[in-house]
Write a protein that holds these residues in place. Sequence first.
Motif, PDB file in Angstrom:
ATOM      1  N   ARG A 143       0.809  -1.224   0.000  1.00 33.86           N
ATOM      2  CA  ARG A 143       0.000   0.000   0.000  1.00 33.86           C
ATOM      3  C   ARG A 143       0.842   1.274   0.000  1.00 33.86           C
ATOM      4  O   ARG A 143       0.295   2.367   0.091  1.00 33.86           O
ATOM      5  CB  ARG A 143      -0.920  -0.011   1.219  1.00 33.86           C
ATOM      6  N   ALA A 144       2.137   1.121  -0.112  1.00 33.23           N
ATOM      7  CA  ALA A 144       3.025   2.290  -0.120  1.00 33.23           C
ATOM      8  C   ALA A 144       2.771   3.131  -1.365  1.00 33.23           C
ATOM      9  O   ALA A 144       2.364   2.635  -2.401  1.00 33.23           O
ATOM     10  CB  ALA A 144       4.481   1.842  -0.071  1.00 33.23           C
ATOM     11  N   VAL A 145       3.024   4.427  -1.218  1.00 31.03           N
ATOM     12  CA  VAL A 145       2.839   5.358  -2.333  1.00 31.03           C
ATOM     13  C   VAL A 145       4.220   5.748  -2.852  1.00 31.03           C
ATOM     14  O   VAL A 145       4.900   6.580  -2.270  1.00 31.03           O
ATOM     15  CB  VAL A 145       2.056   6.613  -1.880  1.00 31.03           C
ATOM     16  N   TYR A 146       4.631   5.095  -3.946  1.00 30.22           N
ATOM     17  CA  TYR A 146       5.918   5.381  -4.565  1.00 30.22           C
ATOM     18  C   TYR A 146       5.732   6.495  -5.585  1.00 30.22           C
ATOM     19  O   TYR A 146       4.677   6.629  -6.194  1.00 30.22           O
ATOM     20  CB  TYR A 146       6.472   4.128  -5.247  1.00 30.22           C
ATOM     21  N   HIS A 147       6.774   7.286  -5.786  1.00 25.79           N
ATOM     22  CA  HIS A 147       6.658   8.429  -6.691  1.00 25.79           C
ATOM     23  C   HIS A 147       7.968   8.598  -7.465  1.00 25.79           C
ATOM     24  O   HIS A 147       9.053   8.558  -6.883  1.00 25.79           O
ATOM     25  CB  HIS A 147       6.371   9.700  -5.885  1.00 25.79           C
ATOM     26  N   LEU A 148       7.856   8.786  -8.766  1.00 21.22           N
ATOM     27  CA  LEU A 148       9.023   9.082  -9.605  1.00 21.22           C
ATOM     28  C   LEU A 148       8.930  10.524 -10.050  1.00 21.22           C
ATOM     29  O   LEU A 148       7.972  10.919 -10.703  1.00 21.22           O
ATOM     30  CB  LEU A 148       9.064   8.159 -10.833  1.00 21.22           C
ATOM     31  N   ASP A 149       9.913  11.293  -9.676  1.00 16.37           N
ATOM     32  CA  ASP A 149       9.999  12.694 -10.080  1.00 16.37           C
ATOM     33  C   ASP A 149      11.028  12.784 -11.189  1.00 16.37           C
ATOM     34  O   ASP A 149      12.178  12.402 -11.000  1.00 16.37           O
ATOM     35  CB  ASP A 149      10.457  13.529  -8.876  1.00 16.37           C
ATOM     36  N   GLY A 150      10.631  13.233 -12.361  1.00 16.14           N
ATOM     37  CA  GLY A 150      11.541  13.343 -13.495  1.00 16.14           C
ATOM     38  C   GLY A 150      10.946  12.665 -14.712  1.00 16.14           C
ATOM     39  O   GLY A 150       9.866  12.089 -14.654  1.00 16.14           O
ATOM     40  N   ASP A 151      11.682  12.712 -15.825  1.00 19.49           N
ATOM     41  CA  ASP A 151      11.156  12.145 -17.072  1.00 19.49           C
ATOM     42  C   ASP A 151      11.325  10.634 -17.158  1.00 19.49           C
ATOM     43  O   ASP A 151      10.694   9.986 -17.974  1.00 19.49           O
ATOM     44  CB  ASP A 151      11.764  12.830 -18.294  1.00 19.49           C
ATOM     45  N   GLY A 152      12.187  10.047 -16.323  1.00 21.05           N
ATOM     46  CA  GLY A 152      12.374   8.597 -16.314  1.00 21.05           C
ATOM     47  C   GLY A 152      13.086   8.051 -17.530  1.00 21.05           C
ATOM     48  O   GLY A 152      13.101   6.843 -17.765  1.00 21.05           O
ATOM     49  N   LEU A 153      13.715   8.918 -18.303  1.00 21.59           N
ATOM     50  CA  LEU A 153      14.397   8.471 -19.522  1.00 21.59           C
ATOM     51  C   LEU A 153      15.852   8.117 -19.235  1.00 21.59           C
ATOM     52  O   LEU A 153      16.786   8.621 -19.860  1.00 21.59           O
ATOM     53  CB  LEU A 153      14.289   9.535 -20.616  1.00 21.59           C
ATOM     54  N   VAL A 154      16.030   7.242 -18.259  1.00 20.63           N
ATOM     55  CA  VAL A 154      17.345   6.776 -17.851  1.00 20.63           C
ATOM     56  C   VAL A 154      17.370   5.270 -18.079  1.00 20.63           C
ATOM     57  O   VAL A 154      16.403   4.581 -17.779  1.00 20.63           O
ATOM     58  CB  VAL A 154      17.586   7.061 -16.350  1.00 20.63           C
ATOM     59  N   GLN A 155      18.486   4.793 -18.608  1.00 18.33           N
ATOM     60  CA  GLN A 155      18.642   3.374 -18.873  1.00 18.33           C
ATOM     61  C   GLN A 155      20.017   2.949 -18.386  1.00 18.33           C
ATOM     62  O   GLN A 155      20.977   3.710 -18.520  1.00 18.33           O
ATOM     63  CB  GLN A 155      18.542   3.145 -20.379  1.00 18.33           C
ATOM     64  N   LEU A 156      20.115   1.760 -17.824  1.00 15.86           N
ATOM     65  CA  LEU A 156      21.423   1.259 -17.423  1.00 15.86           C
ATOM     66  C   LEU A 156      22.243   0.984 -18.676  1.00 15.86           C
ATOM     67  O   LEU A 156      21.705   0.502 -19.676  1.00 15.86           O
ATOM     68  CB  LEU A 156      21.293  -0.040 -16.622  1.00 15.86           C
ATOM     69  N   PRO A 157      23.530   1.292 -18.647  1.00 15.69           N
ATOM     70  CA  PRO A 157      24.360   0.988 -19.823  1.00 15.69           C
ATOM     71  C   PRO A 157      24.478  -0.516 -19.989  1.00 15.69           C
ATOM     72  O   PRO A 157      24.541  -1.251 -19.011  1.00 15.69           O
ATOM     73  CB  PRO A 157      25.710   1.619 -19.480  1.00 15.69           C
ATOM     74  N   ARG A 158      24.463  -0.957 -21.232  1.00 14.67           N
ATOM     75  CA  ARG A 158      24.611  -2.392 -21.528  1.00 14.67           C
ATOM     76  C   ARG A 158      26.014  -2.639 -22.059  1.00 14.67           C
ATOM     77  O   ARG A 158      26.529  -1.830 -22.820  1.00 14.67           O
ATOM     78  CB  ARG A 158      23.590  -2.825 -22.574  1.00 14.67           C
ATOM     79  N   PRO A 159      26.584  -3.767 -21.682  1.00 11.00           N
ATOM     80  CA  PRO A 159      27.902  -4.096 -22.244  1.00 11.00           C
ATOM     81  C   PRO A 159      27.820  -4.203 -23.763  1.00 11.00           C
ATOM     82  O   PRO A 159      26.792  -4.605 -24.315  1.00 11.00           O
ATOM     83  CB  PRO A 159      28.210  -5.464 -21.627  1.00 11.00           C
ATOM     84  N   ALA A 160      28.896  -3.861 -24.449  1.00 11.34           N
ATOM     85  CA  ALA A 160      28.914  -3.878 -25.916  1.00 11.34           C
ATOM     86  C   ALA A 160      28.545  -5.244 -26.473  1.00 11.34           C
ATOM     87  O   ALA A 160      27.937  -5.352 -27.524  1.00 11.34           O
ATOM     88  CB  ALA A 160      30.294  -3.463 -26.419  1.00 11.34           C
ATOM     89  N   ALA A 161      28.882  -6.312 -25.758  1.00  8.67           N
ATOM     90  CA  ALA A 161      28.584  -7.667 -26.232  1.00  8.67           C
ATOM     91  C   ALA A 161      27.085  -7.916 -26.347  1.00  8.67           C
ATOM     92  O   ALA A 161      26.654  -8.772 -27.097  1.00  8.67           O
ATOM     93  CB  ALA A 161      29.210  -8.695 -25.293  1.00  8.67           C
ATOM     94  N   TRP A 162      26.257  -7.178 -25.596  1.00 10.76           N
ATOM     95  CA  TRP A 162      24.811  -7.386 -25.633  1.00 10.76           C
ATOM     96  C   TRP A 162      24.155  -6.634 -26.775  1.00 10.76           C
ATOM     97  O   TRP A 162      23.052  -6.933 -27.166  1.00 10.76           O
ATOM     98  CB  TRP A 162      24.177  -6.921 -24.341  1.00 10.76           C
ATOM     99  N   ALA A 163      24.811  -5.619 -27.284  1.00 13.62           N
ATOM    100  CA  ALA A 163      24.198  -4.777 -28.305  1.00 13.62           C
ATOM    101  C   ALA A 163      24.215  -5.507 -29.647  1.00 13.62           C
ATOM    102  O   ALA A 163      25.230  -6.080 -30.035  1.00 13.62           O
ATOM    103  CB  ALA A 163      24.965  -3.466 -28.424  1.00 13.62           C
ATOM    104  N   PRO A 164      23.093  -5.503 -30.357  1.00 10.61           N
ATOM    105  CA  PRO A 164      23.088  -6.141 -31.672  1.00 10.61           C
ATOM    106  C   PRO A 164      23.936  -5.333 -32.650  1.00 10.61           C
ATOM    107  O   PRO A 164      24.108  -4.137 -32.492  1.00 10.61           O
ATOM    108  CB  PRO A 164      21.609  -6.105 -32.081  1.00 10.61           C
ATOM    109  N   ALA A 165      24.457  -6.043 -33.650  1.00  9.14           N
ATOM    110  CA  ALA A 165      25.237  -5.351 -34.678  1.00  9.14           C
ATOM    111  C   ALA A 165      24.320  -4.362 -35.379  1.00  9.14           C
ATOM    112  O   ALA A 165      23.174  -4.690 -35.672  1.00  9.14           O
ATOM    113  CB  ALA A 165      25.791  -6.371 -35.658  1.00  9.14           C
ATOM    114  N   PRO A 166      24.792  -3.136 -35.666  1.00  9.37           N
ATOM    115  CA  PRO A 166      23.934  -2.110 -36.255  1.00  9.37           C
ATOM    116  C   PRO A 166      23.315  -2.527 -37.589  1.00  9.37           C
ATOM    117  O   PRO A 166      22.223  -2.127 -37.923  1.00  9.37           O
ATOM    118  CB  PRO A 166      24.853  -0.911 -36.442  1.00  9.37           C
ATOM    119  N   SER A 167      24.006  -3.373 -38.371  1.00  7.89           N
ATOM    120  CA  SER A 167      23.481  -3.737 -39.675  1.00  7.89           C
ATOM    121  C   SER A 167      22.679  -5.035 -39.641  1.00  7.89           C
ATOM    122  O   SER A 167      22.297  -5.552 -40.681  1.00  7.89           O
ATOM    123  CB  SER A 167      24.641  -3.870 -40.670  1.00  7.89           C
TER     124      SER A 167
END
Length: 158
Positions: free
Chosen positions: A98-122
């Motif tokens: 029943r807690a009231v959680y609140h996010l202040d801000g746009d929330g457009l933050v993402q954890l950086p992913r290791p390069a090995a996880w990123a798909p090849a651009p092509s």
Amino acid sequence: GIRPSATKFSAGELQELLLANGGTASVSFVFLAMCNSVVYREAFKKAGFRNILACESDVNDKRAAEFARDLYAALSDGQYLKSAFSMACTCAKARGDRAVYHLDGDGLVQLPRPAAWAPAPSMTCMTLERELSNVSTAAAQQVVPLPRGAEDFVGRVP
């Protein structure tokens, strides 16, 4: 043994401390994991932090830990803070939190992913299909189990 201790700052002291230490230079978001953290949220806001997650009510320690686990699981899965927060709130509500959680801000933050996880651009569906067809049958049949925590997270209540 070691005795944990904490120092409680007033909101003003916290704000002074934050500003004295460079403010928001390397911080993407702040999660204030404590009851009734609205006053402290304001101190972080005045110090220039853009994304602040706080609790506006009392919260049970176990429920707060579950909320944090859900939040960070979604973040580690590549979700933006805004989506991760929404998912964690939905899970908390489903558990009866029943807690009231609140996010202040746009929330457009993402954890950086290791390069090995990123798909090849092509990479396209066709090139992916071609790559997968080159994988040996034995390698393709290997099953990699999910870590127990991730498996338990999906729809089950312990």
